[in-house]
Scaffold this motif. Structure first.
Motif, PDB file in Angstrom:
ATOM      1  N   GLN A   1      45.678 -20.550 100.813  1.00 54.36           N
ATOM      2  CA  GLN A   1      44.881 -20.885  99.633  1.00 54.36           C
ATOM      3  C   GLN A   1      45.761 -21.460  98.520  1.00 54.36           C
ATOM      4  O   GLN A   1      45.368 -22.399  97.830  1.00 54.36           O
ATOM      5  CB  GLN A   1      44.137 -19.637  99.125  1.00 54.36           C
ATOM      6  CG  GLN A   1      43.041 -19.127 100.043  1.00 54.36           C
ATOM      7  CD  GLN A   1      43.553 -18.292 101.189  1.00 54.36           C
ATOM      8  OE1 GLN A   1      44.733 -17.976 101.252  1.00 54.36           O
ATOM      9  NE2 GLN A   1      42.665 -17.933 102.101  1.00 54.36           N
TER      10      GLN A   1
ATOM     11  N   ALA B   1      48.213 -35.235  99.586  1.00 50.80           N
ATOM     12  CA  ALA B   1      47.193 -35.234 100.625  1.00 50.80           C
ATOM     13  C   ALA B   1      47.641 -34.347 101.775  1.00 50.80           C
ATOM     14  O   ALA B   1      48.810 -34.356 102.157  1.00 50.80           O
ATOM     15  CB  ALA B   1      46.942 -36.656 101.122  1.00 50.80           C
ATOM     16  N   HIS B   2      46.721 -33.576 102.328  1.00 48.13           N
ATOM     17  CA  HIS B   2      47.056 -32.734 103.468  1.00 48.13           C
ATOM     18  C   HIS B   2      47.423 -33.578 104.690  1.00 48.13           C
ATOM     19  O   HIS B   2      48.236 -33.178 105.499  1.00 48.13           O
ATOM     20  CB  HIS B   2      45.868 -31.827 103.833  1.00 48.13           C
ATOM     21  CG  HIS B   2      45.647 -30.701 102.878  1.00 48.13           C
ATOM     22  ND1 HIS B   2      45.104 -30.875 101.627  1.00 48.13           N
ATOM     23  CD2 HIS B   2      45.894 -29.371 103.000  1.00 48.13           C
ATOM     24  CE1 HIS B   2      45.018 -29.714 101.020  1.00 48.13           C
ATOM     25  NE2 HIS B   2      45.488 -28.774 101.835  1.00 48.13           N
TER      26      HIS B   2
ATOM     27  N   THR C   1      50.162 -23.911  90.181  1.00 50.20           N
ATOM     28  CA  THR C   1      50.580 -24.689  89.010  1.00 50.20           C
ATOM     29  C   THR C   1      51.957 -24.267  88.523  1.00 50.20           C
ATOM     30  O   THR C   1      52.822 -25.104  88.239  1.00 50.20           O
ATOM     31  CB  THR C   1      49.549 -24.522  87.878  1.00 50.20           C
ATOM     32  OG1 THR C   1      48.255 -24.948  88.337  1.00 50.20           O
ATOM     33  CG2 THR C   1      49.937 -25.354  86.668  1.00 50.20           C
TER      34      THR C   1
ATOM     35  N   LYS D   1      55.849 -32.228  90.358  1.00 53.71           N
ATOM     36  CA  LYS D   1      55.431 -32.933  91.570  1.00 53.71           C
ATOM     37  C   LYS D   1      56.314 -34.141  91.866  1.00 53.71           C
ATOM     38  O   LYS D   1      56.443 -34.562  93.019  1.00 53.71           O
ATOM     39  CB  LYS D   1      53.973 -33.367  91.450  1.00 53.71           C
ATOM     40  CG  LYS D   1      53.689 -34.368  90.334  1.00 53.71           C
ATOM     41  CD  LYS D   1      52.208 -34.714  90.295  1.00 53.71           C
ATOM     42  CE  LYS D   1      51.898 -35.737  89.203  1.00 53.71           C
ATOM     43  NZ  LYS D   1      50.445 -36.068  89.166  1.00 53.71           N
TER      44      LYS D   1
ATOM     45  N   GLY E   1      48.417 -33.517  93.708  1.00 58.48           N
ATOM     46  CA  GLY E   1      47.935 -34.794  94.230  1.00 58.48           C
ATOM     47  C   GLY E   1      48.470 -35.121  95.603  1.00 58.48           C
ATOM     48  O   GLY E   1      48.498 -36.285  96.013  1.00 58.48           O
TER      49      GLY E   1
ATOM     50  N   ASP F   1      46.609 -25.056  99.368  1.00 54.78           N
ATOM     51  CA  ASP F   1      45.505 -25.966  99.038  1.00 54.78           C
ATOM     52  C   ASP F   1      45.522 -26.332  97.557  1.00 54.78           C
ATOM     53  O   ASP F   1      45.297 -27.490  97.182  1.00 54.78           O
ATOM     54  CB  ASP F   1      44.155 -25.325  99.396  1.00 54.78           C
ATOM     55  CG  ASP F   1      43.949 -25.187 100.895  1.00 54.78           C
ATOM     56  OD1 ASP F   1      44.613 -25.936 101.645  1.00 54.78           O
ATOM     57  OD2 ASP F   1      43.141 -24.338 101.311  1.00 54.78           O
ATOM     58  N   GLU F   2      45.810 -25.339  96.711  1.00 52.99           N
ATOM     59  CA  GLU F   2      45.857 -25.591  95.269  1.00 52.99           C
ATOM     60  C   GLU F   2      47.073 -26.440  94.900  1.00 52.99           C
ATOM     61  O   GLU F   2      46.993 -27.291  94.016  1.00 52.99           O
ATOM     62  CB  GLU F   2      45.896 -24.254  94.507  1.00 52.99           C
ATOM     63  CG  GLU F   2      44.607 -23.451  94.595  1.00 52.99           C
ATOM     64  CD  GLU F   2      43.441 -24.154  93.913  1.00 52.99           C
ATOM     65  OE1 GLU F   2      43.673 -25.042  93.062  1.00 52.99           O
ATOM     66  OE2 GLU F   2      42.283 -23.820  94.234  1.00 52.99           O
TER      67      GLU F   2
ATOM     68  N   LYS G   1      45.259 -20.817  91.868  1.00 54.63           N
ATOM     69  CA  LYS G   1      45.505 -22.048  91.118  1.00 54.63           C
ATOM     70  C   LYS G   1      46.656 -21.862  90.134  1.00 54.63           C
ATOM     71  O   LYS G   1      47.524 -22.737  89.991  1.00 54.63           O
ATOM     72  CB  LYS G   1      44.252 -22.493  90.372  1.00 54.63           C
ATOM     73  CG  LYS G   1      44.441 -23.787  89.594  1.00 54.63           C
ATOM     74  CD  LYS G   1      43.158 -24.209  88.889  1.00 54.63           C
ATOM     75  CE  LYS G   1      43.376 -25.501  88.103  1.00 54.63           C
ATOM     76  NZ  LYS G   1      42.136 -25.915  87.392  1.00 54.63           N
TER      77      LYS G   1
ATOM     78  N   CYS H   1      48.433 -28.746  96.763  1.00 51.52           N
ATOM     79  CA  CYS H   1      48.077 -30.120  97.139  1.00 51.52           C
ATOM     80  C   CYS H   1      47.111 -30.726  96.137  1.00 51.52           C
ATOM     81  O   CYS H   1      47.211 -31.909  95.788  1.00 51.52           O
ATOM     82  CB  CYS H   1      47.470 -30.145  98.541  1.00 51.52           C
ATOM     83  SG  CYS H   1      48.643 -29.766  99.861  1.00 51.52           S
ATOM     84  N   ARG H   2      46.159 -29.915  95.659  1.00 53.00           N
ATOM     85  CA  ARG H   2      45.172 -30.436  94.712  1.00 53.00           C
ATOM     86  C   ARG H   2      45.808 -30.710  93.349  1.00 53.00           C
ATOM     87  O   ARG H   2      45.627 -31.780  92.772  1.00 53.00           O
ATOM     88  CB  ARG H   2      44.020 -29.432  94.552  1.00 53.00           C
ATOM     89  CG  ARG H   2      42.814 -29.990  93.805  1.00 53.00           C
ATOM     90  CD  ARG H   2      41.769 -28.917  93.593  1.00 53.00           C
ATOM     91  NE  ARG H   2      42.244 -27.881  92.707  1.00 53.00           N
ATOM     92  CZ  ARG H   2      42.269 -28.009  91.372  1.00 53.00           C
ATOM     93  NH1 ARG H   2      41.868 -29.125  90.797  1.00 53.00           N
ATOM     94  NH2 ARG H   2      42.705 -27.020  90.627  1.00 53.00           N
ATOM     95  N   VAL H   3      46.603 -29.747  92.859  1.00 43.19           N
ATOM     96  CA  VAL H   3      47.233 -29.905  91.546  1.00 43.19           C
ATOM     97  C   VAL H   3      48.277 -31.027  91.568  1.00 43.19           C
ATOM     98  O   VAL H   3      48.369 -31.827  90.628  1.00 43.19           O
ATOM     99  CB  VAL H   3      47.889 -28.572  91.096  1.00 43.19           C
ATOM    100  CG1 VAL H   3      48.684 -28.775  89.813  1.00 43.19           C
ATOM    101  CG2 VAL H   3      46.818 -27.501  90.892  1.00 43.19           C
TER     102      VAL H   3
END
Length: 471
Positions: free
Chosen positions: A71, A83-84, A8, A17, A81, A74-75, A4, A77-79
């Motif tokens: 991994q 979408a996969h 970031t 982003k 925003g 994935d972080e 993460k 995309c999450r941080v």
């Protein structure tokens, strides 16, 4: 290692982003399409713990992470925003800042890289089946389980246009299921039986226009072009049609337009272009043999550094779909990986620094057994500079052996010690023995060359600064 925190820090260092139009990943790299690459701070990114290096290639800003890139992605995309399933499309202001060739390569690579897990999984599965069959344990004629696994693993290549269409839809931001439909249409039994039973150059007339056909099984480029055009058409229709009928008319009009456009123009044009490319590569290979392979192997380590090696993988997929084997793109990483690993072992033998020796051994293990070369490149050989010459010499020596004896890969996989079964095919085990010989020659020549050329042993402080190269 905190994935993460890596995500970031990297996202902030590439301009936030808001500066990212699209992000995906391959085996070791985060691949960003940026609105303005000038906003990315390379120096900051390279100092982030967990980052191995940075490259700009194929119209993409590539942050090299290593084997945990999935991994980190994935972080990201999450941080961020992201979408996969849906790509973030570029603004009009960002268009035109890159060359056409760079944009095309970036697009093709972005569409094909998500397919790598399918190709690796099915390729390794086919290797296992080859070993089982050669050992006389089972075959399609004697075992139903073998038969079922066989066609499942074959599906990875047979239905490549469908997978490519879905990945392209993700990249272009269009409807993925509509894209899958067009990919399936290229493989419909009615079409495949027609092109196999008739003259592949002329099928008949469609709306009074000559229809030229060919088999699109295992193809890549036709699906990418079709989905790109379809994404433009979908965007136009969604902008122009009233919201009340948009959901009904957009898919219908899309199919009414894309069907003749795809089969009359886009698919055959790209299909013949792909075949022409494959034929050209085979002609060059057959004319030059070992010399051509050796020369390309000599510069291949630098292609990995710049990220342009992905374009050769695309050519290799086309050759395998066209001929059933790849005499080109899999040989290059095979000898280069063995050379990189052997150079790292030589550095481990000669260095007096215990921490750097640990880096050498861990990265050598990764490239030998996982086929991932970035950690050893950025952690050892490129970092010390002179060992890269040894790697180039070793790669060329192994490439010469592979070229002279016409080494061929029969399954598309990442070459490594574990994946040697990918070289089983043709008549007996001769091809496998050639692959092993090329691996041994590459490793021995690179190992000796590294010891002869030498390197400047890093100090403890320098090792501390590069500690994140260890796996």
């Amino acid at each position: 290692m905190d994935n993460k925190a890596i995500a970031t820090d990297v996202l902030a260092a590439v301009g936030g982003k808001e500066n990212v139009t699209y992000v995906t990943h391959c085996v070791t790299r985060l691949r960003f399409n940026l609105k303005d690459s000038g906003l990315a701070d390379r120096d900051v990114i390279e100092k982030i713990p967990g980052v191995i290096g940075v490259q700009e290639a194929g119209g993409q800003y590539q942050v090299i992470i290593g084997t945990n890139v999935g991994q980190v992605y994935d972080e990201v995309c999450r941080v961020g925003g992201f979408a996969h399933e849906t790509a973030v499309m570029p603004d009009k202001d960002s268009v035109g800042k890159k060359s056409i060739l760079s944009s095309m390569l970036g697009t093709i690579i972005g569409c094909i890289m998500p397919l790598i897990p399918i190709l690796i999984g099915t390729g390794l599965g086919k290797c296992i089946l080859m070993i089982i069959q050669l050992a006389g344990i089972a075959s399609s004629d004697t075992s139903m389980a073998f038969y079922v696994f066989s066609f499942v693993f074959d599906a990875g290549f047979t239905f490549l246009p469908v997978f490519t269409a879905i990945a392209a839809a993700k990249h272009f931001g269009s409807n993925q299921l509509m894209a899958a439909l067009m990919g399936c249409a290229l493989l419909h039994p009615n079409w495949t039986s027609l092109v196999s039973a008739a003259d592949p150059k002329f099928i008949g007339d469609m709306f009074g226009i000559p229809l030229y056909g060919m088999s699109y099984a295992s193809s890549l480029i036709p699906a990418i072009l079709i989905v790109w055009v379809m994404s433009k058409l979908e965007g136009f229709l969604n902008a122009k049609l009233p919201e009340l009928v948009r959901g009904m008319l957009t898919p219908l009009i899309t199919l009414l337009i894309m069907t003749p456009l795809s089969f009359l123009l886009l698919a055959p044009a790209m299909g013949y272009l792909a075949v022409a490319l494959g034929d050209a590569l085979l002609t060059i290979y057959n004319a030059g043999g070992g010399v051509v392979i050796a020369l390309i192997c000599f510069v291949y380590p630098w292609m990995v550094v710049t990220g342009t090696h992905s374009t050769l993988a695309i050519a290799g997929m086309q050759l395998m779909a066209q001929t059933g084997y790849d005499p080109f793109s899999r040989t290059l990483p095979l000898v280069a990986n063995m050379s990189q690993g052997a150079a790292a072992l030589a550095c481990a033998l000669r260095t007096k620094n215990k921490k750097f020796r640990s880096t050498c051994l861990s990265t050598a293990f990764t490239v030998f057994f996982a086929g991932v070369s970035e950690p050893v490149i950025y952690g050892v050989t490129l970092r010390l500079k002179r060992p890269m010459w040894a790697v180039m010499i070793g790669s060329a020596a192994g490439g010469l052996v592979a070229g002279i004896f016409a080494l061929k890969a029969y399954t598309w996989m990442t070459p490594s010690v574990i994946n040697v079964a990918m070289w089983i095919g043709g008549d007996g085990l001769n091809n496998l023995f050639v692959a092993i010989a090329a691996m041994v020659v590459s490793a021995i020549v690179s190992f000796i060359a590294t010891l002869l050329i030498g390197f400047e042993d890093p100090t403890s402080d320098e090792v501390e600064e590069g500690a994140d190269y260890q796996l």
